[in-house]
Scaffold this active site. Sequence first.
Site, PDB file in Angstrom:
ATOM      1  N   CYS A 130       8.162 -25.767  -4.695  1.00 27.45           N
ATOM      2  CA  CYS A 130       8.196 -25.683  -3.927  1.00 27.45           C
ATOM      3  C   CYS A 130      10.058 -25.159  -4.376  1.00 27.45           C
ATOM      4  O   CYS A 130      10.748 -26.095  -5.119  1.00 27.45           O
ATOM      5  CB  CYS A 130       8.194 -27.490  -3.827  1.00 27.45           C
ATOM      6  SG  CYS A 130       9.388 -28.138  -2.052  1.00 27.45           S
ATOM      7  N   CYS A 138      17.992 -35.678   9.690  1.00 29.42           N
ATOM      8  CA  CYS A 138      16.522 -36.174   9.770  1.00 29.42           C
ATOM      9  C   CYS A 138      17.104 -37.745   9.289  1.00 29.42           C
ATOM     10  O   CYS A 138      17.377 -38.285   7.562  1.00 29.42           O
ATOM     11  CB  CYS A 138      15.644 -35.950   9.358  1.00 29.42           C
ATOM     12  SG  CYS A 138      15.954 -33.999   9.864  1.00 29.42           S
ATOM     13  N   CYS A 168      10.636 -34.187  -0.649  1.00 29.66           N
ATOM     14  CA  CYS A 168      11.918 -33.753  -0.077  1.00 29.66           C
ATOM     15  C   CYS A 168      13.326 -33.960  -0.605  1.00 29.66           C
ATOM     16  O   CYS A 168      13.772 -35.059  -0.213  1.00 29.66           O
ATOM     17  CB  CYS A 168      12.187 -33.396   1.500  1.00 29.66           C
ATOM     18  SG  CYS A 168      13.316 -33.126   2.216  1.00 29.66           S
ATOM     19  N   GLU A 226      16.604 -29.316  -6.883  1.00 27.56           N
ATOM     20  CA  GLU A 226      15.098 -29.188  -7.499  1.00 27.56           C
ATOM     21  C   GLU A 226      14.245 -28.675  -6.726  1.00 27.56           C
ATOM     22  O   GLU A 226      14.623 -27.465  -6.018  1.00 27.56           O
ATOM     23  CB  GLU A 226      14.607 -30.387  -7.005  1.00 27.56           C
ATOM     24  CG  GLU A 226      14.395 -30.944  -5.253  1.00 27.56           C
ATOM     25  CD  GLU A 226      14.505 -32.248  -4.651  1.00 27.56           C
ATOM     26  OE1 GLU A 226      15.013 -33.069  -4.982  1.00 27.56           O
ATOM     27  OE2 GLU A 226      14.335 -32.186  -3.891  1.00 27.56           O
ATOM     28  N   CYS A 238      15.072 -38.645   5.373  1.00 26.45           N
ATOM     29  CA  CYS A 238      14.923 -37.361   4.392  1.00 26.45           C
ATOM     30  C   CYS A 238      15.782 -37.958   3.456  1.00 26.45           C
ATOM     31  O   CYS A 238      16.958 -38.321   3.939  1.00 26.45           O
ATOM     32  CB  CYS A 238      14.781 -36.126   5.077  1.00 26.45           C
ATOM     33  SG  CYS A 238      15.386 -34.861   3.912  1.00 26.45           S
ATOM     34  N   CYS A 264      21.758 -31.580   2.790  1.00 25.74           N
ATOM     35  CA  CYS A 264      21.176 -30.321   4.005  1.00 25.74           C
ATOM     36  C   CYS A 264      21.677 -30.950   5.257  1.00 25.74           C
ATOM     37  O   CYS A 264      21.850 -31.785   5.677  1.00 25.74           O
ATOM     38  CB  CYS A 264      19.904 -30.673   4.567  1.00 25.74           C
ATOM     39  SG  CYS A 264      18.859 -29.866   6.385  1.00 25.74           S
TER      40      CYS A 264
HETATM   41  N1  SAH Z   1      14.556 -28.592   6.345  1.00 28.40           N
HETATM   42  C1  SAH Z   1      13.087 -28.067   6.289  1.00 28.40           C
HETATM   43  C2  SAH Z   1      12.867 -27.728   5.276  1.00 28.40           C
HETATM   44  C3  SAH Z   1      12.731 -28.687   4.281  1.00 28.40           C
HETATM   45  S1  SAH Z   1      12.101 -30.691   4.347  1.00 28.40           S
HETATM   46  C4  SAH Z   1      12.557 -28.762   7.343  1.00 28.40           C
HETATM   47  O1  SAH Z   1      12.653 -29.894   7.501  1.00 28.40           O
HETATM   48  O2  SAH Z   1      11.669 -28.593   7.646  1.00 28.40           O
HETATM   49  C5  SAH Z   1      10.603 -29.960   3.832  1.00 28.40           C
HETATM   50  C6  SAH Z   1       9.175 -31.360   4.715  1.00 28.40           C
HETATM   51  O3  SAH Z   1       9.882 -32.443   4.229  1.00 28.40           O
HETATM   52  C7  SAH Z   1       9.624 -31.261   6.284  1.00 28.40           C
HETATM   53  O4  SAH Z   1       8.113 -31.275   7.507  1.00 28.40           O
HETATM   54  C8  SAH Z   1      10.325 -32.347   6.213  1.00 28.40           C
HETATM   55  O5  SAH Z   1      10.255 -32.752   7.501  1.00 28.40           O
HETATM   56  C9  SAH Z   1       9.421 -33.119   5.061  1.00 28.40           C
HETATM   57  N2  SAH Z   1       9.932 -34.786   4.303  1.00 28.40           N
HETATM   58  C10 SAH Z   1      11.423 -34.989   4.553  1.00 28.40           C
HETATM   59  N3  SAH Z   1      11.702 -36.387   4.199  1.00 28.40           N
HETATM   60  C11 SAH Z   1      10.091 -36.783   3.828  1.00 28.40           C
HETATM   61  C12 SAH Z   1       9.815 -38.496   3.427  1.00 28.40           C
HETATM   62  N4  SAH Z   1      10.312 -38.946   2.534  1.00 28.40           N
HETATM   63  N5  SAH Z   1       8.497 -38.317   3.469  1.00 28.40           N
HETATM   64  C13 SAH Z   1       7.550 -36.817   3.889  1.00 28.40           C
HETATM   65  N6  SAH Z   1       7.866 -35.872   4.440  1.00 28.40           N
HETATM   66  C14 SAH Z   1       8.964 -35.617   4.633  1.00 28.40           C
HETATM   67 FE1  SF4 Z   2      17.141 -31.358   6.021  1.00 26.12          FE
HETATM   68 FE2  SF4 Z   2      15.666 -32.814   5.788  1.00 26.12          FE
HETATM   69 FE3  SF4 Z   2      15.605 -32.780   7.915  1.00 26.12          FE
HETATM   70 FE4  SF4 Z   2      14.309 -30.919   6.180  1.00 26.12          FE
HETATM   71  S1  SF4 Z   2      13.661 -33.099   7.032  1.00 26.12           S
HETATM   72  S2  SF4 Z   2      15.899 -30.257   8.111  1.00 26.12           S
HETATM   73  S3  SF4 Z   2      15.776 -31.127   4.497  1.00 26.12           S
HETATM   74  S4  SF4 Z   2      17.456 -32.924   6.796  1.00 26.12           S
END
Ligand code: SAH
Ligand code: SF4
Length: 387
Positions: free
Chosen positions: A132, A143, A373, A119, A146, A139
């Site tokens: 974005c 996390c 994300c 996306e 996420c 990934c």
């Molecule tokens: N993997 C990279 C970039 C993609 S995620 C990273 O983790 O930085 C982009 C951003 O969205 C990151 O700061 C991530 O922690 C945040 N993010 C992921 N899931 C989210 C959620 N459910 N609510 C708010 N921010 C989120």
């Molecule tokens: Fe991967 Fe989501 Fe963690 Fe970013 S926040 S590193 S996209 S699992």
Amino acid sequence: MTDNSIAVETAAAPVAASLTRHKFRPKPPTHLADMTPEERKTVMKESGFPAFRVRQLENHYFSHLSIDPDTMTDLPQGIRRQLVEQFFPPLITKVYSRQADNGTTIKTLWELFDHTKIESVLMRYPTRTTLCISSQVGCGMGCPFCATGMLGLTRNLSTAEIVEQVRAAALLAANGGLAGGATRLSNIVFMGMGEPMANYKSVVQAIREISALPPQGFGISARNITVSTVGVVPGIKKLAQEGLPVRLAVSLHASNNTLRDELVPMNKRFNLEKVMDAAHDYFLATHRRVSIEYALMRGINDQKINAIELAKRINHYGDNWAHVNPIPLNPVEGSRWTASKPEDEKQFLRILNDAGITATLRDTRGNDIDGACGQLAAKYYENETTK
Ligand code: SAH
Ligand code: SF4
């Protein structure tokens, strides 16, 4: 581990397993944006055409954002289609787009050559238009808050699969696809699906093509490109040496290691001290202020003590080298974390500000269309598997 990735082994076994899974998958077709300028000339000559045709194709692609043979009137009609097929194989096909924020946000789900989905989200602001983009299908960093993390890693994107997201959005913006009329795509953030540092080589090549002046690239200033990482320290160190003035965003989300071990499994490999050291070194090397991303989760990481601990860690390195972007968590269905109370958000910001740290609550554009994300693609996969 392919040579395209930075070694990011971790104590978390499922993460390590998903990092290697993509190794045996077929590769996307090679596209002009995957090749160096020299490789483009070699391929052109091998196909029986003079090398100067490369410049014409580059000009159509990067200057005019076009892969439509009918627009390529400077090329003999008889060879246009052949060249387009050879240099511009279709890599991303729109599945659907969703609009939000009165048409100033457009989120698109793309299908790739192997039917996987990614996306990108285009957002218009008063002074800039930001895209974005995704760097991987899924990934592997795991996390738990996420949506992309829940999918696991399928594979890395090729350079051209990344660059194509930018071309498509730049064309949409130029053609008036966003509310407010035609505009120029000015900013790029690697905050879609995936961990950019785990697909380092393709991401850096894409950044070079996005930022080079036309006809070598789209001419979007590297200063307006943000690479967001979960904290892959070798990647941060390498990026600092590239001579690219891109902005670094580090997804911290926690103020101490106990908490971060839980929220960001990669912390077991690169802990807060290592990540903060690398982020500060990045600032020293590039003179670009680092963004610290911090998703506020109710009662988990949003209390007074967390703000105090975070401020202390930042100020340990001195003044004015980082700013914090707290963002209210966009809760993922079925996860046990939820967004902070507004009064806790305010308190968090106030404590940081009082400690001399700039902090602005990141906006939650497109939340109503699963803007955060990986959520649109995650929803799609969910529906597919429950059909
Ligand atoms: N993997 C990279 C970039 C993609 S995620 C990273 O983790 O930085 C982009 C951003 O969205 C990151 O700061 C991530 O922690 C945040 N993010 C992921 N899931 C989210 C959620 N459910 N609510 C708010 N921010 C989120
Ligand atoms: Fe991967 Fe989501 Fe963690 Fe970013 S926040 S590193 S996209 S699992």
